[in-house]
Motif scaffolding. Structure first.
Motif, PDB file in Angstrom:
ATOM      1  N   ASP A  36     -41.050 -32.666 -11.859  1.00  0.00           N
ATOM      2  CA  ASP A  36     -39.966 -33.099 -10.968  1.00  0.00           C
ATOM      3  C   ASP A  36     -39.835 -32.135  -9.787  1.00  0.00           C
ATOM      4  O   ASP A  36     -39.632 -32.552  -8.641  1.00  0.00           O
ATOM      5  N   LEU A  37     -39.967 -30.849 -10.071  1.00  0.00           N
ATOM      6  CA  LEU A  37     -39.887 -29.856  -8.985  1.00  0.00           C
ATOM      7  C   LEU A  37     -41.033 -30.040  -8.003  1.00  0.00           C
ATOM      8  O   LEU A  37     -40.849 -29.993  -6.784  1.00  0.00           O
ATOM      9  N   ALA A  38     -42.241 -30.294  -8.557  1.00  0.00           N
ATOM     10  CA  ALA A  38     -43.418 -30.474  -7.684  1.00  0.00           C
ATOM     11  C   ALA A  38     -43.249 -31.732  -6.834  1.00  0.00           C
ATOM     12  O   ALA A  38     -43.630 -31.764  -5.662  1.00  0.00           O
ATOM     13  N   LYS A  39     -42.649 -32.757  -7.422  1.00  0.00           N
ATOM     14  CA  LYS A  39     -42.423 -33.997  -6.678  1.00  0.00           C
ATOM     15  C   LYS A  39     -41.486 -33.728  -5.489  1.00  0.00           C
ATOM     16  O   LYS A  39     -41.726 -34.165  -4.371  1.00  0.00           O
ATOM     17  N   GLU A  40     -40.432 -32.974  -5.790  1.00  0.00           N
ATOM     18  CA  GLU A  40     -39.446 -32.652  -4.753  1.00  0.00           C
ATOM     19  C   GLU A  40     -40.075 -31.826  -3.638  1.00  0.00           C
ATOM     20  O   GLU A  40     -39.902 -32.105  -2.456  1.00  0.00           O
ATOM     21  N   ARG A  41     -40.844 -30.807  -4.032  1.00  0.00           N
ATOM     22  CA  ARG A  41     -41.399 -29.867  -3.054  1.00  0.00           C
ATOM     23  C   ARG A  41     -42.618 -30.414  -2.329  1.00  0.00           C
ATOM     24  O   ARG A  41     -42.771 -30.256  -1.138  1.00  0.00           O
ATOM     25  N   LEU A  42     -43.507 -31.083  -3.076  1.00  0.00           N
ATOM     26  CA  LEU A  42     -44.804 -31.461  -2.498  1.00  0.00           C
ATOM     27  C   LEU A  42     -45.008 -32.966  -2.392  1.00  0.00           C
ATOM     28  O   LEU A  42     -46.032 -33.432  -1.908  1.00  0.00           O
ATOM     29  N   GLY A  43     -44.058 -33.718  -2.908  1.00  0.00           N
ATOM     30  CA  GLY A  43     -44.165 -35.180  -2.826  1.00  0.00           C
ATOM     31  C   GLY A  43     -45.234 -35.759  -3.748  1.00  0.00           C
ATOM     32  O   GLY A  43     -45.717 -36.866  -3.525  1.00  0.00           O
ATOM     33  N   ILE A  44     -45.639 -35.018  -4.787  1.00  0.00           N
ATOM     34  CA  ILE A  44     -46.673 -35.563  -5.670  1.00  0.00           C
ATOM     35  C   ILE A  44     -46.033 -36.299  -6.854  1.00  0.00           C
ATOM     36  O   ILE A  44     -44.846 -36.157  -7.107  1.00  0.00           O
ATOM     37  N   ALA A  45     -46.858 -37.091  -7.544  1.00  0.00           N
ATOM     38  CA  ALA A  45     -46.329 -37.926  -8.625  1.00  0.00           C
ATOM     39  C   ALA A  45     -45.748 -37.081  -9.752  1.00  0.00           C
ATOM     40  O   ALA A  45     -46.195 -35.959  -9.985  1.00  0.00           O
ATOM     41  N   SER A  46     -44.788 -37.657 -10.461  1.00  0.00           N
ATOM     42  CA  SER A  46     -44.192 -36.947 -11.599  1.00  0.00           C
ATOM     43  C   SER A  46     -44.669 -37.575 -12.901  1.00  0.00           C
ATOM     44  O   SER A  46     -45.478 -38.501 -12.907  1.00  0.00           O
ATOM     45  N   THR A  47     -44.110 -37.083 -14.001  1.00  0.00           N
ATOM     46  CA  THR A  47     -44.503 -37.606 -15.318  1.00  0.00           C
ATOM     47  C   THR A  47     -43.861 -38.969 -15.621  1.00  0.00           C
ATOM     48  O   THR A  47     -44.180 -39.569 -16.650  1.00  0.00           O
ATOM     49  N   ASP A  48     -42.971 -39.459 -14.750  1.00  0.00           N
ATOM     50  CA  ASP A  48     -42.219 -40.705 -15.028  1.00  0.00           C
ATOM     51  C   ASP A  48     -43.124 -41.832 -15.515  1.00  0.00           C
ATOM     52  O   ASP A  48     -42.849 -42.483 -16.506  1.00  0.00           O
ATOM     53  N   VAL A  49     -44.198 -42.060 -14.742  1.00  0.00           N
ATOM     54  CA  VAL A  49     -45.100 -43.174 -15.068  1.00  0.00           C
ATOM     55  C   VAL A  49     -46.503 -42.651 -15.390  1.00  0.00           C
ATOM     56  O   VAL A  49     -47.179 -43.171 -16.279  1.00  0.00           O
ATOM     57  N   ALA A  50     -46.921 -41.615 -14.696  1.00  0.00           N
ATOM     58  CA  ALA A  50     -48.291 -41.054 -14.861  1.00  0.00           C
ATOM     59  C   ALA A  50     -49.305 -42.207 -14.876  1.00  0.00           C
ATOM     60  O   ALA A  50     -49.344 -42.986 -13.921  1.00  0.00           O
ATOM     61  N   SER A  51     -50.100 -42.352 -15.933  1.00  0.00           N
ATOM     62  CA  SER A  51     -51.065 -43.466 -15.974  1.00  0.00           C
ATOM     63  C   SER A  51     -50.525 -44.610 -16.834  1.00  0.00           C
ATOM     64  O   SER A  51     -51.227 -45.571 -17.126  1.00  0.00           O
ATOM     65  N   ASP A  52     -49.291 -44.446 -17.260  1.00  0.00           N
ATOM     66  CA  ASP A  52     -48.596 -45.457 -18.076  1.00  0.00           C
ATOM     67  C   ASP A  52     -49.376 -45.855 -19.330  1.00  0.00           C
ATOM     68  O   ASP A  52     -49.381 -47.019 -19.742  1.00  0.00           O
ATOM     69  N   PHE A  53     -49.980 -44.870 -19.959  1.00  0.00           N
ATOM     70  CA  PHE A  53     -50.696 -45.102 -21.221  1.00  0.00           C
ATOM     71  C   PHE A  53     -49.735 -45.669 -22.269  1.00  0.00           C
ATOM     72  O   PHE A  53     -50.133 -46.448 -23.142  1.00  0.00           O
TER      73      PHE A  53
END
Ligand code: BG6
Length: 462
Positions: A36-53
């Motif tokens: 979540d922090l990386a998403k906020e800072r760098l705009g990258i994907a979070s663990t919310d959906v990932a590859s949705d395995f």
């Protein structure tokens, strides 16, 4: 050369990097918080959906079957089993992993299961600072006991903790903020490993258990004895101090010296030695996460690019001040993420590991990362990954011929997943997952060229 009969050709993943459904039947983890922090800072994907395995596992397992996989390395998310500090287990979470294991086994794919892969439940950090406290050892054992009771008849290969040395060097990986705490946690994780191995062995479930060790083979930058010593010392500190404790139950003296020098020595209690040296605590095999080699030389001054020429190699702008610095290896190709392809380095690592402990090995991670998109022809032509697989499979084959007991190979990763550090851009999969950091699209799965290459290798077992 042919690989041994029943060789476990597989693919790898970890829960927070593939599952998604991060708040469905699951408590928050340190990995969720970091992402979540990386998403906020760098705009990258979070663990919310990932590859949705979590929602695609049946489709993904069909692809594994099509590829010919005999094994799949995955992890259980501790926080899906115990999603809060209440101590009661989460039945939906337990059922999810039953469903996945059943589906794998119905397709003749052996699960290789990591119990803790970078995703410590956040409640353990909030309650008692995670493994810095001995309470965490008890909670980890309770969780592992439940896993062995529930899944012990289905899972025959267990991995306790993933890359303990890596999560010790980077405090954020355990929700911590300083290295002193990390080293206390390191000792407690060693106790946890030993106690869980012993418990597993006493349950007589007929499988194997061991840790997943991170190993980057380190080459000396020159024949200068100072460079040779520092390369050797680095391997010892990062890899063999940990494997020595796992196998012999003793911390090597050079390792204790290093911790004392840096003020990181942890506290031990009476009885710890007995836990670590218990014969039932010894692992049955090693999982080796091995990607690449690095080159280091002794530290040559404040200004890495100053007067002193040092070894005649391209330098990397990376050093551990006062101790060593990194160079590039001109004999090996590098990925855009600066990790190289060196199958001889893998052969070397396997041989060294086997000579030291004579335990079987599974290469539990090995992979090539790249920023990839679907081509105009609808395919992904990942020729560099194929070259990487070819080199590393050759390295394994040579190591087997040297006498190493290799029982399986699970390259990282079977499908594209969330990188532990760089979101969805840094892809490792043999199967493309069509999403970007900010656009989920339809999460369509597309086998890359490397999928077909690997399929052929598995079919020929050679
Ligand atoms: C290993 C981890 O250290 O390296 C994986 O066990 C991780 O979880 C892999 O994904 C590659 O690292 P990264 O940062 O490129 O994802």
């Amino acid at each position: 050369m042919n690989f041994p009969k029943n060789f476990l050709w597989g693919g790898a993943s970890s829960a927070f990097q593939v599952e998604g459904a991060s708040t469905l039947n699951k408590g928050r983890t340190v990995a969720d918080m970091r992402s979540d922090l990386a998403k906020e800072r760098l705009g990258i994907a979070s663990t919310d959906v990932a590859s949705d395995f979590y929602h695609h596992y049946k489709e993904d397992i069909q692809l594994m079957k099509e590829c010919g996989l005999k094994a799949f390395r995955m992890s259980i998310s501790w926080a899906r089993i115990f999603n809060d500090a209440s101590g009661s287990a989460n039945l939906e979470g337990i059922q999810f992993y039953h469903d996945v294991f059943d589906e794998l086994l119905a397709n003749d794919i052996q699960p290789i299961v990591t119990l803790y892969h970078f995703d410590l439940p956040l409640w353990t950090v909030e309650k008692y600072n995670g493994f810095v406290s001995r309470e965490c050892i008890d909670d980890f054992m309770k969780y592992c006991k439940l896993c062995f009771e529930e899944y012990g008849s289905k899972v025959k290969y267990w991995l306790t903790i993933n890359e303990q040395s890596v999560i010790t060097m980077i405090p954020a990986f355990q929700g911590l903020d300083n290295l002193k705490d990390c080293w206390q946690s390191y000792h407690h994780m060693n106790l946890a490993n030993a106690l869980v191995n012993k418990m597993y062995h006493e349950m007589n479930l007929g499988g194997m258990i061991g840790p997943a060790i991170s190993y980057t083979t380190v080459y000396p930058a020159s024949p200068d004895p100072k460079d040779i010593m520092i390369a050797w010392h680095s391997d010892d500190i990062h890899v063999f101090s940990l494997t020595d404790v796992a196998v012999y139950g003793k911390y090597p003296k050079y390792f204790i010296n290093e911790l004392e020098k840096n003020g990181y020595m942890f506290e031990m209690q009476d009885g710890d030695d007995a836990i670590l040296t218990d014969p039932l605590a010894k692992p049955d095999y090693f999982g080796l996460n091995w990607y690449c080699t690095s080159v280091i030389g002794h530290y040559i001054g404040e200004d890495m690019f100053g007067e002193y020429k040092g070894p005649d190699l391209p330098r990397q702008e990376r050093a551990v001040k006062g101790e060593y610095q990194y160079y590039k290896n001109p004999y090996t190709p590098y990925s855009e993420y600066n990790w190289n392809c060196d199958g001889i380095g893998l052969r070397y690592a396997m041989r060294k590991m086997y000579q030291m402990y004579h335990l079987p090995i599974i290469i539990t991670e090995n992979g090539w990362s790249a920023n990839e998109t679907v081509g105009e022809d609808g395919c992904i032509h990942d020729q560099e990954r194929i070259h990487y697989l070819e080199e590393n499979i050759q390295g394994m084959s040579d190591a087997i011929n040297d006498g190493v007991e290799l029982i399986g190979y699970t390259p990282w990763s079977f499908i594209d997943l969330l990188s532990a550090s760089q979101g969805m851009d840094k892809r490792y999969g043999l199967v493309f997952v069509d999403r970007t950091n900010d656009d989920l699209k339809e999460l369509k799965r597309i086998p890359k060229d490397s999928f077909y290459y690997y399929q052929k290798i598995i079919k020929e077992n050679s």
